[in-house]
Design a protein around this motif. Structure first.
Motif, PDB file in Angstrom:
ATOM      1  N   ASP A  32       0.814  -1.214   0.000  1.00  0.00           N
ATOM      2  CA  ASP A  32       0.000   0.000   0.000  1.00  0.00           C
ATOM      3  C   ASP A  32       0.853   1.273   0.000  1.00  0.00           C
ATOM      4  O   ASP A  32       0.316   2.377  -0.013  1.00  0.00           O
ATOM      5  CB  ASP A  32      -0.957   0.002   1.192  1.00  0.00           C
ATOM      6  CG  ASP A  32      -0.273  -0.307   2.511  1.00  0.00           C
ATOM      7  OD1 ASP A  32       0.905  -0.695   2.509  1.00  0.00           O
ATOM      8  OD2 ASP A  32      -0.923  -0.184   3.566  1.00  0.00           O
ATOM      9  N   THR A  33       2.178   1.131  -0.001  1.00  0.00           N
ATOM     10  CA  THR A  33       3.067   2.298  -0.065  1.00  0.00           C
ATOM     11  C   THR A  33       4.046   2.169  -1.229  1.00  0.00           C
ATOM     12  O   THR A  33       3.937   2.888  -2.203  1.00  0.00           O
ATOM     13  CB  THR A  33       3.811   2.506   1.276  1.00  0.00           C
ATOM     14  OG1 THR A  33       4.523   1.309   1.617  1.00  0.00           O
ATOM     15  CG2 THR A  33       2.842   2.868   2.398  1.00  0.00           C
ATOM     16  N   VAL A  34       5.002   1.251  -1.128  1.00  0.00           N
ATOM     17  CA  VAL A  34       6.014   1.053  -2.182  1.00  0.00           C
ATOM     18  C   VAL A  34       6.085  -0.432  -2.539  1.00  0.00           C
ATOM     19  O   VAL A  34       5.395  -1.249  -1.943  1.00  0.00           O
ATOM     20  CB  VAL A  34       7.415   1.519  -1.707  1.00  0.00           C
ATOM     21  CG1 VAL A  34       7.421   3.012  -1.415  1.00  0.00           C
ATOM     22  CG2 VAL A  34       7.882   0.727  -0.488  1.00  0.00           C
ATOM     23  N   TRP A  35       6.927  -0.771  -3.507  1.00  0.00           N
ATOM     24  CA  TRP A  35       7.225  -2.188  -3.738  1.00  0.00           C
ATOM     25  C   TRP A  35       8.105  -2.660  -2.589  1.00  0.00           C
ATOM     26  O   TRP A  35       9.018  -1.942  -2.153  1.00  0.00           O
ATOM     27  CB  TRP A  35       7.920  -2.402  -5.087  1.00  0.00           C
ATOM     28  CG  TRP A  35       6.915  -2.637  -6.165  1.00  0.00           C
ATOM     29  CD1 TRP A  35       6.119  -1.708  -6.768  1.00  0.00           C
ATOM     30  CD2 TRP A  35       6.559  -3.908  -6.729  1.00  0.00           C
ATOM     31  NE1 TRP A  35       5.283  -2.308  -7.679  1.00  0.00           N
ATOM     32  CE2 TRP A  35       5.533  -3.662  -7.690  1.00  0.00           C
ATOM     33  CE3 TRP A  35       6.994  -5.215  -6.539  1.00  0.00           C
ATOM     34  CZ2 TRP A  35       4.956  -4.682  -8.437  1.00  0.00           C
ATOM     35  CZ3 TRP A  35       6.414  -6.238  -7.291  1.00  0.00           C
ATOM     36  CH2 TRP A  35       5.402  -5.960  -8.226  1.00  0.00           C
ATOM     37  N   GLY A  36       7.793  -3.849  -2.094  1.00  0.00           N
ATOM     38  CA  GLY A  36       8.495  -4.331  -0.920  1.00  0.00           C
ATOM     39  C   GLY A  36       9.202  -5.652  -1.118  1.00  0.00           C
ATOM     40  O   GLY A  36       8.944  -6.393  -2.071  1.00  0.00           O
ATOM     41  N   ILE A  37      10.102  -5.912  -0.196  1.00  0.00           N
ATOM     42  CA  ILE A  37      10.717  -7.237  -0.042  1.00  0.00           C
ATOM     43  C   ILE A  37       9.972  -7.874   1.121  1.00  0.00           C
ATOM     44  O   ILE A  37       9.777  -7.239   2.167  1.00  0.00           O
ATOM     45  CB  ILE A  37      12.213  -7.143   0.308  1.00  0.00           C
ATOM     46  CG1 ILE A  37      12.991  -6.413  -0.790  1.00  0.00           C
ATOM     47  CG2 ILE A  37      12.788  -8.546   0.554  1.00  0.00           C
ATOM     48  CD1 ILE A  37      14.432  -6.118  -0.423  1.00  0.00           C
ATOM     49  N   PRO A  93      -2.225   4.870   4.803  1.00  0.00           N
ATOM     50  CA  PRO A  93      -1.694   3.742   5.575  1.00  0.00           C
ATOM     51  C   PRO A  93      -1.083   4.235   6.888  1.00  0.00           C
ATOM     52  O   PRO A  93      -0.474   5.309   6.932  1.00  0.00           O
ATOM     53  CB  PRO A  93      -0.609   3.166   4.659  1.00  0.00           C
ATOM     54  CG  PRO A  93      -0.967   3.639   3.293  1.00  0.00           C
ATOM     55  CD  PRO A  93      -1.610   4.975   3.473  1.00  0.00           C
ATOM     56  N   VAL A  94      -1.278   3.470   7.951  1.00  0.00           N
ATOM     57  CA  VAL A  94      -0.753   3.825   9.271  1.00  0.00           C
ATOM     58  C   VAL A  94       0.109   2.677   9.780  1.00  0.00           C
ATOM     59  O   VAL A  94      -0.363   1.546   9.900  1.00  0.00           O
ATOM     60  CB  VAL A  94      -1.898   4.089  10.284  1.00  0.00           C
ATOM     61  CG1 VAL A  94      -1.324   4.395  11.667  1.00  0.00           C
ATOM     62  CG2 VAL A  94      -2.791   5.219   9.809  1.00  0.00           C
ATOM     63  N   ARG A 118       1.608  -2.712  10.175  1.00  0.00           N
ATOM     64  CA  ARG A 118       0.663  -1.946   9.362  1.00  0.00           C
ATOM     65  C   ARG A 118      -0.423  -2.888   8.845  1.00  0.00           C
ATOM     66  O   ARG A 118      -0.112  -3.984   8.376  1.00  0.00           O
ATOM     67  CB  ARG A 118       1.383  -1.265   8.193  1.00  0.00           C
ATOM     68  CG  ARG A 118       0.470  -0.308   7.449  1.00  0.00           C
ATOM     69  CD  ARG A 118       1.217   0.630   6.519  1.00  0.00           C
ATOM     70  NE  ARG A 118       1.734  -0.037   5.335  1.00  0.00           N
ATOM     71  CZ  ARG A 118       3.029  -0.126   5.022  1.00  0.00           C
ATOM     72  NH1 ARG A 118       3.950   0.389   5.800  1.00  0.00           N
ATOM     73  NH2 ARG A 118       3.398  -0.737   3.919  1.00  0.00           N
ATOM     74  N   VAL A 119      -1.658  -2.451   8.941  1.00  0.00           N
ATOM     75  CA  VAL A 119      -2.772  -3.194   8.356  1.00  0.00           C
ATOM     76  C   VAL A 119      -2.884  -2.718   6.914  1.00  0.00           C
ATOM     77  O   VAL A 119      -3.179  -1.558   6.661  1.00  0.00           O
ATOM     78  CB  VAL A 119      -4.084  -2.933   9.119  1.00  0.00           C
ATOM     79  CG1 VAL A 119      -5.227  -3.687   8.458  1.00  0.00           C
ATOM     80  CG2 VAL A 119      -3.942  -3.316  10.589  1.00  0.00           C
ATOM     81  N   THR A 120      -2.601  -3.601   5.984  1.00  0.00           N
ATOM     82  CA  THR A 120      -2.588  -3.204   4.580  1.00  0.00           C
ATOM     83  C   THR A 120      -3.984  -3.211   3.972  1.00  0.00           C
ATOM     84  O   THR A 120      -4.765  -4.126   4.204  1.00  0.00           O
ATOM     85  CB  THR A 120      -1.643  -4.088   3.742  1.00  0.00           C
ATOM     86  OG1 THR A 120      -1.693  -3.653   2.373  1.00  0.00           O
ATOM     87  CG2 THR A 120      -2.005  -5.562   3.817  1.00  0.00           C
ATOM     88  N   GLY A 121      -4.255  -2.180   3.187  1.00  0.00           N
ATOM     89  CA  GLY A 121      -5.512  -2.114   2.456  1.00  0.00           C
ATOM     90  C   GLY A 121      -5.330  -2.425   0.983  1.00  0.00           C
ATOM     91  O   GLY A 121      -6.294  -2.455   0.218  1.00  0.00           O
ATOM     92  N   GLU A 122      -4.089  -2.663   0.584  1.00  0.00           N
ATOM     93  CA  GLU A 122      -3.776  -2.959  -0.819  1.00  0.00           C
ATOM     94  C   GLU A 122      -4.198  -4.403  -1.123  1.00  0.00           C
ATOM     95  O   GLU A 122      -3.958  -5.302  -0.329  1.00  0.00           O
ATOM     96  CB  GLU A 122      -2.275  -2.750  -1.054  1.00  0.00           C
ATOM     97  CG  GLU A 122      -1.846  -2.798  -2.503  1.00  0.00           C
ATOM     98  CD  GLU A 122      -1.555  -4.213  -2.986  1.00  0.00           C
ATOM     99  OE1 GLU A 122      -1.688  -4.452  -4.194  1.00  0.00           O
ATOM    100  OE2 GLU A 122      -1.195  -5.071  -2.156  1.00  0.00           O
ATOM    101  N   ARG A 123      -4.814  -4.610  -2.268  1.00  0.00           N
ATOM    102  CA  ARG A 123      -5.444  -5.897  -2.570  1.00  0.00           C
ATOM    103  C   ARG A 123      -4.499  -7.087  -2.472  1.00  0.00           C
ATOM    104  O   ARG A 123      -4.785  -8.067  -1.780  1.00  0.00           O
ATOM    105  CB  ARG A 123      -6.057  -5.839  -3.970  1.00  0.00           C
ATOM    106  CG  ARG A 123      -6.745  -7.129  -4.370  1.00  0.00           C
ATOM    107  CD  ARG A 123      -7.191  -7.130  -5.820  1.00  0.00           C
ATOM    108  NE  ARG A 123      -7.887  -8.364  -6.152  1.00  0.00           N
ATOM    109  CZ  ARG A 123      -8.066  -8.796  -7.388  1.00  0.00           C
ATOM    110  NH1 ARG A 123      -7.621  -8.097  -8.417  1.00  0.00           N
ATOM    111  NH2 ARG A 123      -8.704  -9.933  -7.610  1.00  0.00           N
ATOM    112  N   PHE A 124      -3.386  -7.062  -3.177  1.00  0.00           N
ATOM    113  CA  PHE A 124      -2.532  -8.244  -3.243  1.00  0.00           C
ATOM    114  C   PHE A 124      -1.905  -8.552  -1.888  1.00  0.00           C
ATOM    115  O   PHE A 124      -1.934  -9.701  -1.427  1.00  0.00           O
ATOM    116  CB  PHE A 124      -1.434  -8.079  -4.304  1.00  0.00           C
ATOM    117  CG  PHE A 124      -0.727  -9.369  -4.609  1.00  0.00           C
ATOM    118  CD1 PHE A 124      -1.170 -10.185  -5.637  1.00  0.00           C
ATOM    119  CD2 PHE A 124       0.359  -9.793  -3.851  1.00  0.00           C
ATOM    120  CE1 PHE A 124      -0.541 -11.399  -5.910  1.00  0.00           C
ATOM    121  CE2 PHE A 124       0.993 -10.999  -4.114  1.00  0.00           C
ATOM    122  CZ  PHE A 124       0.548 -11.802  -5.149  1.00  0.00           C
TER     123      PHE A 124
END
Length: 196
Positions: A32-37, A93-94, A118-124
Motif C-alpha cells: 500500500d506504499t512502495v514495492w516491498g521485499i 496507511p498507518v 501496518r494493516v494493509t488495504g492494498e489488494r494483493f
C-alpha cells in the motif's frame, strides 16, 4: 525456488507467492506504499535473508503487514483500543509501533521489544497475508540507504536477481502511493507521531 509461469493470472500469482513464503523464500511484491521485499514474519531464517539482501544491519527493525486490525493483538501485548479506531479511520496507511511484540521472528523485534505493524488495504498484500495465515515482512525493495521503489521499474536489478519470487500483479502500475504515517503507541493510548 518458485515454478516458472509467465504472466500468471491473479490467483496463480497469489498462490505462487504464498507457496514461496511457506518454503522460507523471499518475494518482491506491491504494498500500500512502495514495492516491498517480503517473507514470512514468523520465520527467523527468512527474515535473515531479507536483511542480507538489503545489506541492512539486523539492529534496524523492519515492519510487518497484516490484513486486519483485529490481528494486532496477536503480535503485541500492548494494543490500546484506540489503535484499531485510528487504523480504520485513516485515509492513509498507518504503521503502528507497538510495545510487547510477540509471535514473530525474534530478529524482527526491536531491542526495546517493539514492532512496527501496518494493516494493509492494498489488494494483493492483503490477500497474501490471508492466504499465508501469518503476517508478512514489509521493507522497501532496495539496498539499504538507496531510494525506495514506488513502482516496479524502479527496483534495481541487484535486488530483483536475489528474490525467490517476484509478483506479477501491478508491475505495470505507475501510480505512486503516499508513505505511511508512523505512530509510536503505548498500551494506555498515548501516542507520538514519528512520521506524518
Amino acid at each position: 525456488m518458485a515454478e516458472k509461469i509467465i504472466n500468471p493470472d491473479y490467483e496463480t500469482d497469489l498462490r505462487m507467492a504464498a507457496d514461496c513464503l511457506r518454503k522460507g523464500g523471499v518475494i518482491l511484491y506491491p504494498t500500500d506504499t512502495v514495492w516491498g521485499i517480503g517473507c514470512d514474519a514468523t520465520n527467523a531464517e527468512a527474515v535473515a535473508k531479507v536483511y542480507r539482501l538489503k545489506k541492512r544491519e539486523e539492529s534496524k527493525a523492519m515492519l510487518v503487514l497484516t490484513d486486519d486490525a483485529s490481528q494486532l493483538e496477536l503480535y503485541s501485548d500492548s494494543v490500546p483500543p484506540i489503535a484499531v479506531d485510528m487504523v480504520e479511520a485513516s485515509d492513509r496507511p498507518v504503521t503502528l509501533v507497538l510495545d510487547g511484540a510477540r509471535g514473530l521472528a525474534p530478529n524482527l523485534i526491536s531491542a526495546d521489544g517493539s514492532i512496527g505493524i501496518r494493516v494493509t488495504g492494498e489488494r494483493f498484500s492483503r490477500d497474501l497475508c490471508r492466504r499465508l495465515g501469518r503476517p508478512i515482512v514489509s521493507t522497501s525493495a532496495n539496498i539499504s540507504g538507496r531510494p525506495s521503489p514506488a513502482i516496479f521499474t524502479e527496483i534495481e536489478p541487484e535486488v530483483r536477481e536475489q528474490a525467490d519470487y517476484t509478483v506479477y500483479y501491478r508491475r505495470g502500475d505507475t501510480d505512486r502511493c503516499r508513505p505511511s504515517i508512523v505512530m509510536k503507541m503505548k498500551g494506555n493510548g498515548e501516542f507520538k507521531i514519528l512520521r506524518d
